[in-house]
Write an enzyme that holds these catalytic residues in place. Structure first.
Site, PDB file in Angstrom:
ATOM      1  N   SER A 224       0.849  -1.190   0.000  1.00 43.08           N
ATOM      2  CA  SER A 224       0.000   0.000   0.000  1.00 43.08           C
ATOM      3  C   SER A 224       0.884   1.238   0.000  1.00 43.08           C
ATOM      4  O   SER A 224       1.659   1.471   0.932  1.00 43.08           O
ATOM      5  CB  SER A 224      -0.888   0.011   1.245  1.00 43.08           C
TER       6      SER A 224
ATOM      7  N   HIS B 291      -1.203  -1.328  -4.369  1.00 43.82           N
ATOM      8  CA  HIS B 291      -2.453  -0.929  -3.721  1.00 43.82           C
ATOM      9  C   HIS B 291      -2.441   0.585  -3.493  1.00 43.82           C
ATOM     10  O   HIS B 291      -1.518   1.123  -2.882  1.00 43.82           O
ATOM     11  CB  HIS B 291      -2.560  -1.668  -2.392  1.00 43.82           C
TER      12      HIS B 291
ATOM     13  N   ASP C 167      -4.645   3.796  -1.974  1.00 47.75           N
ATOM     14  CA  ASP C 167      -5.757   4.157  -1.088  1.00 47.75           C
ATOM     15  C   ASP C 167      -6.271   5.551  -1.407  1.00 47.75           C
ATOM     16  O   ASP C 167      -5.533   6.531  -1.268  1.00 47.75           O
ATOM     17  CB  ASP C 167      -5.287   4.095   0.372  1.00 47.75           C
TER      18      ASP C 167
ATOM     19  N   MET D 137      -8.875   8.403  -0.385  1.00 43.23           N
ATOM     20  CA  MET D 137      -9.691   8.816   0.780  1.00 43.23           C
ATOM     21  C   MET D 137     -10.209  10.227   0.573  1.00 43.23           C
ATOM     22  O   MET D 137      -9.504  11.075   0.026  1.00 43.23           O
ATOM     23  CB  MET D 137      -8.830   8.780   2.049  1.00 43.23           C
TER      24      MET D 137
ATOM     25  N   HIS E 100      -8.337   1.238  -4.044  1.00 44.27           N
ATOM     26  CA  HIS E 100      -9.271   1.073  -2.924  1.00 44.27           C
ATOM     27  C   HIS E 100      -9.953   2.416  -2.664  1.00 44.27           C
ATOM     28  O   HIS E 100      -9.329   3.347  -2.160  1.00 44.27           O
ATOM     29  CB  HIS E 100      -8.442   0.589  -1.720  1.00 44.27           C
TER      30      HIS E 100
ATOM     31  N   MET F  39     -12.085   4.710  -0.705  1.00 43.24           N
ATOM     32  CA  MET F  39     -12.727   5.003   0.583  1.00 43.24           C
ATOM     33  C   MET F  39     -13.350   6.387   0.454  1.00 43.24           C
ATOM     34  O   MET F  39     -12.921   7.352   1.091  1.00 43.24           O
ATOM     35  CB  MET F  39     -11.679   4.947   1.701  1.00 43.24           C
TER      36      MET F  39
ATOM     37  N   MET G 178     -11.495  -5.236   5.484  1.00 44.46           N
ATOM     38  CA  MET G 178     -10.697  -4.295   6.271  1.00 44.46           C
ATOM     39  C   MET G 178     -10.444  -4.901   7.649  1.00 44.46           C
ATOM     40  O   MET G 178     -11.387  -5.204   8.385  1.00 44.46           O
ATOM     41  CB  MET G 178     -11.432  -2.955   6.443  1.00 44.46           C
TER      42      MET G 178
ATOM     43  N   ASP H 144      -6.719  -6.194   4.339  1.00 50.72           N
ATOM     44  CA  ASP H 144      -6.034  -4.897   4.355  1.00 50.72           C
ATOM     45  C   ASP H 144      -6.041  -4.310   5.761  1.00 50.72           C
ATOM     46  O   ASP H 144      -7.104  -4.013   6.307  1.00 50.72           O
ATOM     47  CB  ASP H 144      -6.782  -3.970   3.374  1.00 50.72           C
TER      48      ASP H 144
END
Ligand code: DX5
Ligand code: ZN
Length: 224
Positions: A12, A37, A39, A41, A70, A72, A141, A179
């Site tokens: 990540s 990966h 993230d 957000m 991913h 979020m 998660m 994760d």
């Protein structure tokens, strides 16, 4: 439990040095990463802000590994096309952000890439029952999303085993990903539940030797 030939490691980038992002991406590719990966957000669904399609595009241009994105973010359907155009290979949305989850998953698949669904630690696995047939990936998660460097929540083991069973019964081609809080010293126990893809941020990027860390993780995850 379905045993698959090789376990995958997805570093990540959240714990990477963003001032040297290209170097960091190359370093984990050289070190044996299987996916990258990323993230995303939004400061609403989770209390943190990270990157968007512009950065994904930059990563795509310096890396040939699949990008595991991913999301979020609230209302992810607004940005699916942008993230696909930017080079995502997997787009994962959260159950908690999608009142019309089936529609969102179909929209990702219609854009020609793999569709994943993720659930927070407190979200029960029964929320997946009617979507397992339609997804390519389930992301569990094992920390509350928002930050790297948190501890693995032990109850996630039971959850992973339950989802593994559900996948094997309903749609065995789904990949199971975990994760949050994955380390060299707990990956073996987590792998025993039947996980296929392990996301690891701080365990890799805060280590001295990325290659050694990824090798140790794969070794521990493989020997069940
Ligand atoms: C957390 C992110 C994770 C995070 C994991 O919201 O989804 O991908 O980077 O970091 P570690 O491996 O440090 O728990
Ligand atoms: Zn993540």
């Amino acid at each position: 439990m379905t045993k698959k030939a090789s376990k995958k490691i997805a570093p990540s980038l959240l714990s990477a040095n963003f001032a040297r992002l290209e170097e960091e991406v190359h370093a984990v590719v050289q070190a044996g990463a299987d996916l990258i990966h990323v993230d995303v957000m939004d400061g609403h669904f989770v209390p943190n802000l990270t990157v968007g399609p512009v950065v994904i595009e930059a990563i795509r241009d310096c890396c040939t590994l699949p990008l595991d994105v991913h999301l979020m973010i609230e209302k992810p359907e607004r940005y699916l096309e942008d993230f696909v155009k930017a080079g995502s290979h997997y787009l994962t949305v959260h159950v908690e952000t999608c009142p019309h989850l089936h529609r969102t998953i179909q929209a990702i698949k219609e854009l020609g890439i793999k569709a994943g669904v993720s659930l927070n630690p407190a979200t029960p696995i029964k929320t997946l029952e009617n979507i397992v047939e339609d997804v390519d990936l389930i992301l569990v998660m094992s920390v509350n999303p928002g930050f790297g460097g948190q501890s693995f929540i032990p109850n996630s083991l039971k959850k992973l085993s339950g989802i593994r069973k559900m996948i094997d019964e309903i749609n065995p081609r789904v990949e199971l990903e975990v994760d949050g809080g994955i380390k060299v010293d707990n990956i073996k126990q987590i792998a025993a539940t039947g996980v296929d893809i392990f996301v690891a941020g701080s365990a890799i990027f805060k280590s001295q030797n990325y290659k050694e860390t990824i090798e140790q993780m794969k070794k521990a995850a493989q020997f069940l």
